[in-house]
Design a protein around this motif. Structure first.
Motif, PDB file in Angstrom:
ATOM      1  N   SER A  72       0.826  -1.209   0.000  1.00 28.51           N
ATOM      2  CA  SER A  72       0.000   0.000   0.000  1.00 28.51           C
ATOM      3  C   SER A  72       0.859   1.257   0.000  1.00 28.51           C
ATOM      4  N   SER A  73       1.985   1.201   0.712  1.00 31.06           N
ATOM      5  CA  SER A  73       2.856   2.381   0.749  1.00 31.06           C
ATOM      6  C   SER A  73       3.460   2.660  -0.624  1.00 31.06           C
ATOM      7  N   ARG A  74       3.693   1.602  -1.415  1.00 33.86           N
ATOM      8  CA  ARG A  74       4.244   1.786  -2.763  1.00 33.86           C
ATOM      9  C   ARG A  74       3.188   2.316  -3.726  1.00 33.86           C
ATOM     10  N   ALA A  75       1.953   1.845  -3.583  1.00 32.27           N
ATOM     11  CA  ALA A  75       0.950   2.112  -4.610  1.00 32.27           C
ATOM     12  C   ALA A  75      -0.092   3.156  -4.223  1.00 32.27           C
ATOM     13  N   LEU A  76      -0.313   3.338  -2.915  1.00 29.97           N
ATOM     14  CA  LEU A  76      -1.443   4.163  -2.482  1.00 29.97           C
ATOM     15  C   LEU A  76      -1.032   5.328  -1.586  1.00 29.97           C
ATOM     16  N   ASP A  77       0.243   5.597  -1.523  1.00 27.64           N
ATOM     17  CA  ASP A  77       0.738   6.754  -0.773  1.00 27.64           C
ATOM     18  C   ASP A  77       0.422   6.686   0.714  1.00 27.64           C
ATOM     19  N   THR A  78       0.241   5.488   1.236  1.00 28.34           N
ATOM     20  CA  THR A  78       0.090   5.351   2.687  1.00 28.34           C
ATOM     21  C   THR A  78       1.480   5.220   3.311  1.00 28.34           C
ATOM     22  N   SER A  79       1.547   5.344   4.631  1.00 31.93           N
ATOM     23  CA  SER A  79       2.837   5.312   5.308  1.00 31.93           C
ATOM     24  C   SER A  79       3.452   3.911   5.251  1.00 31.93           C
ATOM     25  N   PRO A  80       4.771   3.820   5.051  1.00 29.61           N
ATOM     26  CA  PRO A  80       5.427   2.516   5.101  1.00 29.61           C
ATOM     27  C   PRO A  80       5.614   1.991   6.522  1.00 29.61           C
ATOM     28  N   GLU A  81       5.387   2.866   7.505  1.00 28.95           N
ATOM     29  CA  GLU A  81       5.529   2.452   8.901  1.00 28.95           C
ATOM     30  C   GLU A  81       4.344   1.585   9.320  1.00 28.95           C
ATOM     31  N   LEU A  82       4.614   0.560  10.123  1.00 29.99           N
ATOM     32  CA  LEU A  82       3.533  -0.274  10.627  1.00 29.99           C
ATOM     33  C   LEU A  82       2.640   0.542  11.557  1.00 29.99           C
ATOM     34  N   PRO A  83       1.305   0.438  11.413  1.00 28.75           N
ATOM     35  CA  PRO A  83       0.425   1.180  12.314  1.00 28.75           C
ATOM     36  C   PRO A  83       0.658   0.773  13.766  1.00 28.75           C
ATOM     37  N   LYS A  84       0.602   1.747  14.650  1.00 27.59           N
ATOM     38  CA  LYS A  84       0.751   1.461  16.077  1.00 27.59           C
ATOM     39  C   LYS A  84      -0.597   1.175  16.738  1.00 27.59           C
ATOM     40  N   GLN A  85      -1.681   1.520  16.047  1.00 27.18           N
ATOM     41  CA  GLN A  85      -3.040   1.205  16.468  1.00 27.18           C
ATOM     42  C   GLN A  85      -3.814   0.754  15.240  1.00 27.18           C
ATOM     43  N   PRO A  86      -4.890  -0.003  15.418  1.00 31.64           N
ATOM     44  CA  PRO A  86      -5.684  -0.402  14.266  1.00 31.64           C
ATOM     45  C   PRO A  86      -6.193   0.802  13.470  1.00 31.64           C
ATOM     46  N   VAL A  87      -6.123   0.679  12.147  1.00 28.25           N
ATOM     47  CA  VAL A  87      -6.649   1.703  11.245  1.00 28.25           C
ATOM     48  C   VAL A  87      -8.098   1.323  10.929  1.00 28.25           C
ATOM     49  N   ILE A  88      -9.041   2.153  11.353  1.00 27.62           N
ATOM     50  CA  ILE A  88     -10.457   1.793  11.297  1.00 27.62           C
ATOM     51  C   ILE A  88     -11.205   2.693  10.317  1.00 27.62           C
TER      52      ILE A  88
END
Length: 303
Positions: free
Chosen positions: A105-121
């Motif tokens: 997703s970080s490569r294709a959708l401009d989301t962060s490459p860092e692992l989320p520290k909390q659930p993304v809801i």
């Protein structure tokens, strides 16, 4: 136990059934024959709590092979609906919940490459839910990037408010297979609901397997194909936030009610993450399965 919502005919009312050896047994009718009042709707049955599952199990064992004349039909002869055809609240979606999916997703959708520290809801409205086999609508005037995501769905069975991770799985009624459809080019200012929440974007089913048959939801294989070509294959053990963590986290601030649905996230292999990218078009067919729960098959149609 495998619970379904079905119609005996196109015109018939939707009813709650239990799948036994290829036969759909009507729950309310088998209860009535035994003098035990049981509901004809999935949500009403879930609200009765674990005692209802136990009672139904006893009735099935006692009546096995001697079903009510008007209360048992071969599975191929019924029309299956989504197990919960119209959820009372939005489906709770979880984004970026498999490590490899975070990377793609970080490569294709401009989301962060860092692992989320909390659930993304995020959420998907009740109108996204469709039955097994129903068409997924592709609106070319809205999206050119219709994408797929196979997911395990967790169904809440008991009202959960500020529960701990240690007790969270006790609040689960059962599990189902979901496909989280996504229009990748419909994200708005970083918000996902229009991308994820369009009509027909949450195929669900074909059944709910009760939690007593899946004591550990982190051991399940899941896969998805497009036109027979495998695109996703993984195991729920690779979730970043496990099912118990998700329930505990959401319930700290949002009360989870019986029948609420959590779509627990997808592994790598989505169309947006491929090189070159791949997206769905009318005429395509997707199939998805959480092994041990059930398979979904859906055509993509122009809308």
């Amino acid at each position: 136990m495998r619970l379904v919502t079905y119609r005996a005919t196109v015109e018939a009312e939707a009813r709650l059934g239990v799948l036994v050896d290829g036969t759909v047994v009507d729950v309310a009718r088998i209860g009535a024959r035994a003098g035990v009042p049981l509901p004809s709707r999935m949500l009403d049955f879930i609200r009765l709590g674990p005692v209802a599952v136990t009672e139904l199990g006893h009735l099935i064992e006692e009546a096995k092979g001697r079903w009510p004349v008007d209360g048992a039909l071969p599975l191929p002869s019924v029309i299956l609906l989504a197990p919960i055809p119209r959820p009372e609240k939005n489906v709770f979606g979880i984004g970026l919940n498999y490590i490899d999916h975070v990377a793609e997703s970080s490569r294709a959708l401009d989301t962060s490459p860092e692992l989320p520290k909390q659930p993304v809801i995020f959420s998907k409205p009740p109108t996204t839910v469709i039955a097994p086999g129903d068409p997924i609508v592709h609106r070319a005037d809205i999206t050119q990037q219709l994408d797929w995501e196979v997911e395990l769905g967790a169904i809440i069975g008991t009202r959960a408010q500020r529960v701990s991770r240690e007790e969270a799985l006790a609040y689960v009624f059962g599990y189902t297979t979901l496909i989280d459809m996504s229009a990748r080019d419909c994200r708005r200012a970083g918000q996902w609901i229009y991308s994820k929440g369009q009509d027909s974007y949450c195929p669900m089913g074909p059944c709910i397997v009760t939690a007593d048959e899946i004591p550990d939801p982190q051991t399940l294989d899941l896969w998805l194909t497009v036109n027979g070509v495998e695109k996703q294959r993984n195991n729920t053990s690779h979730m970043l936030f496990k099912v118990d963590e998700l329930i505990a986290d959401i319930s700290q601030g949002i009360t989870l009610d019986p029948g609420d649905i959590i779509a627990t996230g997808t592994p790598e292999g989505v169309g947006a993450g491929r090189d070159p990218q791949e997206f769905l078009s009318p005429g395509d067919v997707i199939e998805a399965e959480v092994v041990g729960i059930g398979k979904l098959r859906h055509p993509i149609v122009a809308g």
